[in-house]
Scaffold this active site. Structure first.
Site, PDB file in Angstrom:
ATOM      1  CG  HIS A   1      37.565  37.924  29.377  1.00 31.43           C
ATOM      2  ND1 HIS A   1      38.517  38.267  30.316  1.00 31.43           N
ATOM      3  CD2 HIS A   1      38.249  37.723  28.208  1.00 31.43           C
ATOM      4  CE1 HIS A   1      39.721  38.258  29.741  1.00 31.43           C
ATOM      5  NE2 HIS A   1      39.585  37.931  28.476  1.00 31.43           N
TER       6      HIS A   1
ATOM      7  CD  GLU B   1      52.922  45.037  45.594  1.00 31.77           C
ATOM      8  OE1 GLU B   1      53.979  45.578  45.193  1.00 31.77           O
ATOM      9  OE2 GLU B   1      52.570  45.019  46.786  1.00 31.77           O
TER      10      GLU B   1
END
Ligand code: ZN
Length: 258
Positions: free
Chosen positions: A123, A223
């Site tokens: 990016h 997570e």
């Protein structure tokens, strides 16, 4: 601890391992994340709407674009940020010959600051300017006085207006970056996914392509992510990248000595 040994073993057995990193690796350097539960956009949805219009603004009115860039509160934070133990561990793994390339979604240049050599900034980077016409990139420092005086920087090759190298929403990924990333992903036999939930496309395709073409995909994240649930990753080590990556680098060093 067992998983640390397992990933170290996988790295040692790999022929060409690469890392794919995201916001989670830079939050530990004090750079706020955009999409996370405490991210900038969760707190300020208007900022998210503005972010989607930045690229169009550049195309319509580069002067307005640069005024907005100058007003941004996030770029100064990024400029001052320093690499953390996760960036350093990846750089160490490169030196050990075990990570051949890093593809990062981050725009902060912290992998370079940590000493990593083969880094693809998917990016773009806040420290560079890019010409969308001819693709040339320039160091932002060269233009800083001009920008601060309210003028719009121009490409030294083709004289078109320059924007930040950062890829904004609705802006295509620069072709050179796309091709380099794709080549690395096709070449790798192991991808270490660090601190990213891989939901921003087209970057999110990269681990999925790696998996599809036979690479082992290992996640290190706080997570589980869609990569875990879709079965893209072979396994996940749950925890902070700043804690886990240095342990992996240690284990690789230790095993190499044996
Ligand atoms: Zn140009």
């Amino acid at each position: 601890m067992e998983l640390i040994k397992k990933v170290a073993r996988d790295l040692l057995e790999s022929k060409y391992a690469i890392a794919f990193t995201g916001a989670g690796i830079s939050t530990e350097s004090g750079i706020p994340d955009f999409r996370g539960p405490f991210g900038i956009w969760k707190r300020d949805p208007e900022a998210e709407r503005r972010a989607y219009k930045v690229y169009t603004k550049f195309l319509k009115d580069p002067r307005e674009y640069w005024i907005e860039v100058q007003k941004s509160t996030i770029y100064p934070i990024i400029d001052k940020a320093l690499p953390n133990s996760a960036h350093r561990a990846l750089s160490e793994l490169e030196e050990l010959g075990k990570i051949m390339c890093i593809i990062t979604q981050n725009i902060d240049g912290l992998h370079h600051k940590a000493g990593s050599k083969n880094v693809i900034e998917f990016h773009g980077s806040v420290s560079k300017l890019r010409c969308i016409c001819c693709g040339s990139r320039f160091d932002k420092k060269e233009f800083i006085n001009l920008i601060e005086s309210g003028r719009v920087p121009k490409c030294k090759i083709c004289e078109n207006f320059l924007k930040l190298d950062v890829v904004h929403f609705n802006e295509p990924i620069p072709p050179d970056i796309y091709i380099r990333s794709f080549n690395e992903v096709m070449r790798c036999d192991l991808m270490l996914v660090c601190g990213t939930s891989a939901v921003v496309y087209p970057a999110a395709e990269l681990p999925r392509i790696a998996k599809r073409y036979g690479a082992k995909v290992i996640e290190i994240n706080l997570e589980e992510t869609t990569l875990t649930f879709e079965g893209v990753s072979d396994y996940i080590i749950k925890g902070r990248v700043g804690e886990i990556l240095p342990k992996i680098a240690e284990e690789v060093k230790r095993s190499k000595k044996e």
